[in-house]
Design an enzyme around this catalytic site. Structure first.
Site, PDB file in Angstrom:
ATOM      1  N   HIS A 199     -13.125  59.132 -22.016  1.00  0.00           N
ATOM      2  CA  HIS A 199     -14.012  60.084 -21.331  1.00  0.00           C
ATOM      3  C   HIS A 199     -15.211  60.398 -22.226  1.00  0.00           C
ATOM      4  O   HIS A 199     -16.363  60.353 -21.800  1.00  0.00           O
ATOM      5  CB  HIS A 199     -13.244  61.373 -20.989  1.00  0.00           C
ATOM      6  CG  HIS A 199     -14.138  62.540 -20.679  1.00  0.00           C
ATOM      7  ND1 HIS A 199     -14.792  63.262 -21.660  1.00  0.00           N
ATOM      8  CD2 HIS A 199     -14.523  63.087 -19.499  1.00  0.00           C
ATOM      9  CE1 HIS A 199     -15.536  64.200 -21.092  1.00  0.00           C
ATOM     10  NE2 HIS A 199     -15.393  64.120 -19.789  1.00  0.00           N
ATOM     11  N   GLU A 224     -19.115  59.613 -21.851  1.00  0.00           N
ATOM     12  CA  GLU A 224     -20.076  60.726 -21.997  1.00  0.00           C
ATOM     13  C   GLU A 224     -21.228  60.305 -22.929  1.00  0.00           C
ATOM     14  O   GLU A 224     -22.403  60.532 -22.616  1.00  0.00           O
ATOM     15  CB  GLU A 224     -19.307  61.928 -22.561  1.00  0.00           C
ATOM     16  CG  GLU A 224     -20.121  63.128 -22.981  1.00  0.00           C
ATOM     17  CD  GLU A 224     -19.231  64.185 -23.679  1.00  0.00           C
ATOM     18  OE1 GLU A 224     -18.191  64.563 -23.107  1.00  0.00           O
ATOM     19  OE2 GLU A 224     -19.576  64.620 -24.791  1.00  0.00           O
TER      20      GLU A 224
END
Ligand code: 6PG
Length: 491
Positions: free
Chosen positions: A190, A194
């Site tokens: 994640h 990002e």
């Protein structure tokens, strides 16, 4: 002896404090502890006043105040502090108690700690938590992994606390991810995504400002519009807002223009790149994003170089520059091309993230559910975006999908965007604007879609100088050739 608290939280920095308040707000009684105990008192006397909290001043008191099986979560700096807390907790806990690490921990530490804690007769959960301060308070995305037996005990509370999505706002962004370090690995991916998203947005910003000539007010409008379409996401939304913020130190300038162009990083993006290299999967977006931050951090060197090194100035190459400006088109066309480039690159970035998850899951035997991972990222976290619904659908339709780029929806999205994407990368190169993430995404796409790459030559080189052998296109097996005999003989 045990108390009547439903949950215990250690580590009252901003994330911990907000998560504790969030848990309490769902009807649970919460014990809190912090090594600097004045933070406990500040919370109890301040934001937690009149709420269902128990402030504790020692680890013993903290553990004793929670009901069995205890759910004890720490939100402290990843690294040795986590080991130190585990060592303190183990002798104070009873069999079946659950120790939870909600920090940005390296997955391999969670693998090791799960084993250690389970051997002590307790359960361990490494839970990725995303969403920053606000998410922690109102509903983060939560990615728990570790001792599976812990899940039935924490499921209701964690799902209550987490962000919700769906038409009725009732699908929690929290599901069991997998054994041992699986939750922290998914959180790391994640974060790597990002990094990619942020770098891509920054490249769009630089192009729009320097090639398109847009000022902050115009950038605000562009990002506001983008946030209404397929790019809709939290990061696009906050970027829009940033372009409207005026300097809080006085004056009429925009704050963004006062910020030094040196990027920080805490390390999760770097971990993802390092682990991609270990797995041999080309996660080029995150790696490029990490290096772009590194180059930005060499500010003094860049300032010196800027006084010496030349780019393609107008006088140097007027024809090529004119051709690039023609490619770019008028301002509205250019904005639209950059939007396409951003969207196509973003698809590549997510495709790479899922390929890495697949490789890691196979390597560690985690049995990850990729649709589930996409679901966890639909709300609450930093990369939350409309587009994750499509990824979830893609993996739900085919849990073995080899690469998102092959899914009809994403295949078409790239096809629709690719002319503009290529124009943007080509014009940026001609005009001397660095777009490392846009171009690495395009290079991955082109490399991935080509049946034949020049690695035949590379294998020949390896075999020539090192007898490393090669495979042939027409026969099975490994071959070595005597290149010195085969080559054109020097006169
Ligand atoms: C989140 C974020 C968070 C991360 C920061 C800073 O999911 O809430 O990913 O976990 O720590 O974004 O990361 P960098 O300092 O590495 O940019």
């Amino acid at each position: 002896m045990s108390g009547d608290c439903d949950f215990g939280l250690m580590g009252l920095a901003v994330m911990g404090e907000n998560l504790a308040l969030n848990v309490e707000s769902r009807g649970y009684k919460v014990a809190v502890y912090n090594r600097t105990t004045s933070k406990v008192d500040d919370l109890i006397e301040g934001r937690a006043k009149g709420k269902n909290f128990v402030g504790t001043h020692t680890v013993e008191e903290f553990v004793k105040s929670v009901k069995r099986p205890r759910k004890l979560m720490m939100l402290v700096k990843a690294g040795p502090a986590v080991d130190a807390i585990i060592d303190q907790l183990i002798p104070l806990c009873d069999p079946g108690d659950i120790i939870i690490d909600g920090g940005n921990t390296l997955y391999s530490d969670t693998e090791r700690r799960t084993k250690l804690v389970e051997e002590a007769g307790l359960l361990y959960v490494g839970c990725g938590v995303s969403g920053g301060e606000e998410g922690a308070l109102k509903g983060p995305s939560m990615m728990p992994g570790g001792s599976k037996e812990a899940w039935p005990h924490i499921k209701e509370m964690f799902q209550a606390v987490s962000a919700k999505v769906g038409p009725n706002n009732d699908i929690p962004c929290c599901e069991w991810v997998g054994p041992r370090g699986a939750g922290h690995y998914v959180k790391m991916v994640h974060n790597g995504i990002e990094y990619g998203d942020m770098q891509l947005i920054c490249e769009a910003y630089q192009l729009l400002r320097e090639v398109g000539g847009l000022n902050n007010e115009e950038l605000y409008d562009v990002f506001a519009e983008w946030n209404e379409g397929e790019l809709q996401s939290y990061l696009i939304e906050i970027t829009r807002d940033i372009f409207s913020a005026k300097d809080d130190q006085g004056g009429d300038a925009f704050l963004v223009d006062k910020i030094l162009d040196v990027a920080g990083a805490k390390g999760t993006g770097k971990w993802m790149s390092q682990l991609a290299l270990d797995l041999g999967v080309p996660s080029t977006l995150v790696t490029t994003a990490v290096f772009a931050r590194g180059l930005s951090a060499q500010k003094e060197a860049r300032v010196r170089a800027s006084k010496t090194l030349n780019g393609p100035s107008e006088s140097m190459n007027p024809e090529m520059r004119a051709a690039a400006m023609k490619l770019v088109g008028d301002r509205a066309d250019f904005v639209e091309s950059v939007r396409h480039a951003l969207y196509a690159s973003k698809i590549v970035s997510y495709a790479q993230g899922f390929v890495q998850l697949q490789a890691a899951s196979a390597e560690h035997d985690w049995g990850l559910d990729y649709g589930n991972a996409a679901l966890l990222w639909r709300g609450g976290c930093i990369i939350r975006a409309q587009f994750l619904d499509r990824i979830k659908d893609a993996f739900e339709a085919d849990s073995n999908l080899e690469n998102l780029l092959l899914h009809p929806f994403f295949k078409k999205a790239i096809e629709d965007a690719q002319a503009a994407w290529r124009t943007v990368v080509a014009s940026a190169a001609i005009l001397g604007i660095p777009v490392p993430a846009f171009s690495t995404a395009l290079n991955y796409y082109d490399g991935y879609r080509l049946e034949r790459l020049p690695a035949n030559l590379l294998q020949a080189q390896r075999d020539y100088f090192g007898a490393h052998t090669y495979q042939r296109v027409d026969k099975d097996g490994w071959f070595h050739s005597e290149w010195l005999d085969l080559r054109k003989q020097p006169k």
